[in-house]
Design an enzyme around this catalytic site. Structure first.
Site, PDB file in Angstrom:
ATOM      1  N   GLY A 207      45.863  26.346  14.402  1.00  0.00           N
ATOM      2  CA  GLY A 207      45.780  27.078  15.662  1.00  0.00           C
ATOM      3  C   GLY A 207      44.954  26.336  16.694  1.00  0.00           C
TER       4      GLY A 207
ATOM      5  N   HIS B 224      44.342  33.471   2.614  1.00  0.00           N
ATOM      6  CA  HIS B 224      45.602  34.196   2.463  1.00  0.00           C
ATOM      7  C   HIS B 224      45.669  34.995   1.164  1.00  0.00           C
ATOM      8  CE1 HIS B 224      46.687  31.384   5.622  1.00  0.00           C
ATOM      9  NE2 HIS B 224      47.691  32.184   5.900  1.00  0.00           N
TER      10      HIS B 224
ATOM     11  N   TYR C  43      49.575  18.236  11.029  1.00  0.00           N
ATOM     12  CA  TYR C  43      49.094  19.593  11.264  1.00  0.00           C
ATOM     13  C   TYR C  43      48.960  20.370   9.958  1.00  0.00           C
ATOM     14  CZ  TYR C  43      48.918  24.436  12.788  1.00  0.00           C
ATOM     15  OH  TYR C  43      48.548  25.743  12.979  1.00  0.00           O
TER      16      TYR C  43
END
Length: 122
Positions: free
Chosen positions: A59, A82, A52
């Site tokens: 998500g 970010h 992941y």
């Protein structure tokens, strides 16, 4: 000042942040921790494992496998997504303190990031 992943206190963070003549660098143990973690991630990628956020989306896209050729772009996009803020830019002292804190966290060796990233501007 050697960054080990375990040794930054509020007192020495303040000293480093406010005194640019103090050079902070990744310690040999911090580097080894990071390299061990990086080797682990690279081994899992090489074996074709799905991880992941490393070779999947995030998500709702966590079941979408990212090709090996696109992993680097995925990680670039993650950093870019970010890298936005609002308000006044940080001062040099604030920036230095935050970079030291991030380097210290990464030196723990739990992220899979390359040691080169921490060493880039030390």
């Amino acid at each position: 000042m050697q960054i080990t992943g375990e040794n930054i206190t509020l007192e020495n963070l303040y000293e480093i942040a406010h005194n640019p003549s103090i050079k902070a660098e990744l310690s040999a143990s911090g580097r080894a921790n990071m390299q061990k973690s990086r080797d682990y991630i690279e081994g899992r990628i090489a074996s074709g494992e799905v991880m992941y956020g490393v070779n999947t989306g995030f998500g709702a896209f966590s079941s979408v496998r990212i090709s090996d050729a696109e992993i680097e772009q995925l990680q670039r996009n993650l950093i870019r997504s970010h890298s936005m803020g609002i308000g006044a830019p940080f001062t040099k002292t604030e920036t230095r303190a935050m970079m030291i804190l991030r380097a210290n966290a990464l030196a723990k060796g739990h992220s899979g990031i390359r040691p080169l990233v921490v060493e880039k501007n030390s």
